[in-house]
Enzyme design. Structure first.
Site, mmCIF file in Angstrom:
data_model
loop_
_atom_site.group_PDB
_atom_site.id
_atom_site.type_symbol
_atom_site.label_atom_id
_atom_site.label_comp_id
_atom_site.label_asym_id
_atom_site.label_seq_id
_atom_site.Cartn_x
_atom_site.Cartn_y
_atom_site.Cartn_z
ATOM 1 N N THR A 65 41.291 -21.746 18.455
ATOM 2 C CA THR A 65 41.218 -23.331 18.161
ATOM 3 C C THR A 65 39.821 -24.016 18.445
ATOM 4 O O THR A 65 40.142 -24.665 18.120
ATOM 5 C CB THR A 65 42.212 -23.562 18.914
ATOM 6 O OG1 THR A 65 42.819 -23.875 19.552
ATOM 7 C CG2 THR A 65 44.150 -22.912 18.110
ATOM 8 N N ASP A 66 39.701 -23.659 18.887
ATOM 9 C CA ASP A 66 38.560 -24.250 19.931
ATOM 10 C C ASP A 66 37.576 -24.734 18.897
ATOM 11 O O ASP A 66 36.592 -23.814 18.156
ATOM 12 C CB ASP A 66 37.186 -23.764 20.419
ATOM 13 C CG ASP A 66 38.504 -23.943 22.039
ATOM 14 O OD1 ASP A 66 39.477 -24.437 22.217
ATOM 15 O OD2 ASP A 66 37.999 -22.833 23.114
ATOM 16 N N GLN A 67 37.123 -25.839 17.998
ATOM 17 C CA GLN A 67 35.934 -26.014 17.901
ATOM 18 C C GLN A 67 34.878 -25.676 17.540
ATOM 19 O O GLN A 67 33.923 -25.294 16.931
ATOM 20 C CB GLN A 67 35.646 -27.795 17.276
ATOM 21 C CG GLN A 67 37.189 -28.508 16.687
ATOM 22 C CD GLN A 67 36.379 -29.645 16.265
ATOM 23 O OE1 GLN A 67 35.498 -30.951 16.934
ATOM 24 N NE2 GLN A 67 37.115 -30.468 15.365
#
Length: 182
Positions: A73-75
């Site tokens: 999920t991390d950008q």
């Protein structure tokens, strides 16, 4: 607008003027770039907005596509995402019970030592769980790079495991989930 039209070959959809054949289940492999998140909405900056237009529209209009094998999920995390509307496939790829390997390529802030690699293989304790978490495989691939394989997924697990061995992740890229690879 989504319109259905029946052809001799079976059910087909016309989405924004493009023909899209009906499939019982949809499976997509996506190379997620930095700067995108994997969430269940279609806002700018989300992974679903990277899908080809007919697939994006179909997902938005009722096909409940989700990420299989962990969401990354991390950008700032890049790499392999599996998107599907097949719930059994999602469970098989995501459940820790199935031990599906997820391979990550990491660039670390500090030098990767053999002691850090061994600690990751032996298991480290994360703040929210007294049970040690072990890497299925870990290999230093350069002075500040490593390849890490996990078979379960916890919140920010890779970053937290590296912090537990006194290092930090500078770049994180998932290159494989099970037999799917970029």
């Amino acid at each position: 607008m989504l319109r259905r039209c029946f052809k001799q070959r079976g059910l087909e959809f016309t989405v924004q003027g493009k023909l899209w054949s009906f499939h019982e289940k949809a499976y997509l492999v996506l190379n997620k770039p930095a700067g995108t998140e994997c969430s269940q909405n279609h806002l700018p900056g989300r992974a679903f907005t990277l899908l080809p237009s007919p697939a994006e529209v179909a997902a938005a209009k009722g096909r409940d596509s989700r990420c299989a094998g962990g969401r990354a999920t991390d950008q700032d995390t890049t790499g392999l995402l599996l998107l599907t509307d097949d719930g059994q496939f999602i469970h098989k790829m995501s459940s820790p019970r199935h031990h599906v390997p997820k391979v990550y390529e990491l660039t670390c802030v500090h030098e990767v030592t053999s002691a850090q690699v061994q600690r990751l293989l032996d298991g480290v304790v994360l703040a929210d769980d007294p049970k040690p978490v072990c890497a299925a495989a870990c290999l230093a691939t350069g002075e500040k790079t490593m390849q890490l394989t996990l078979t379960e997924g916890k919140y920010h697990q890779v970053k937290r495991m590296l912090a537990a061995v006194s290092n930090r992740v500078e770049m994180l890229h998932r290159s494989r989930i099970g037999h799917f690879r970029l």
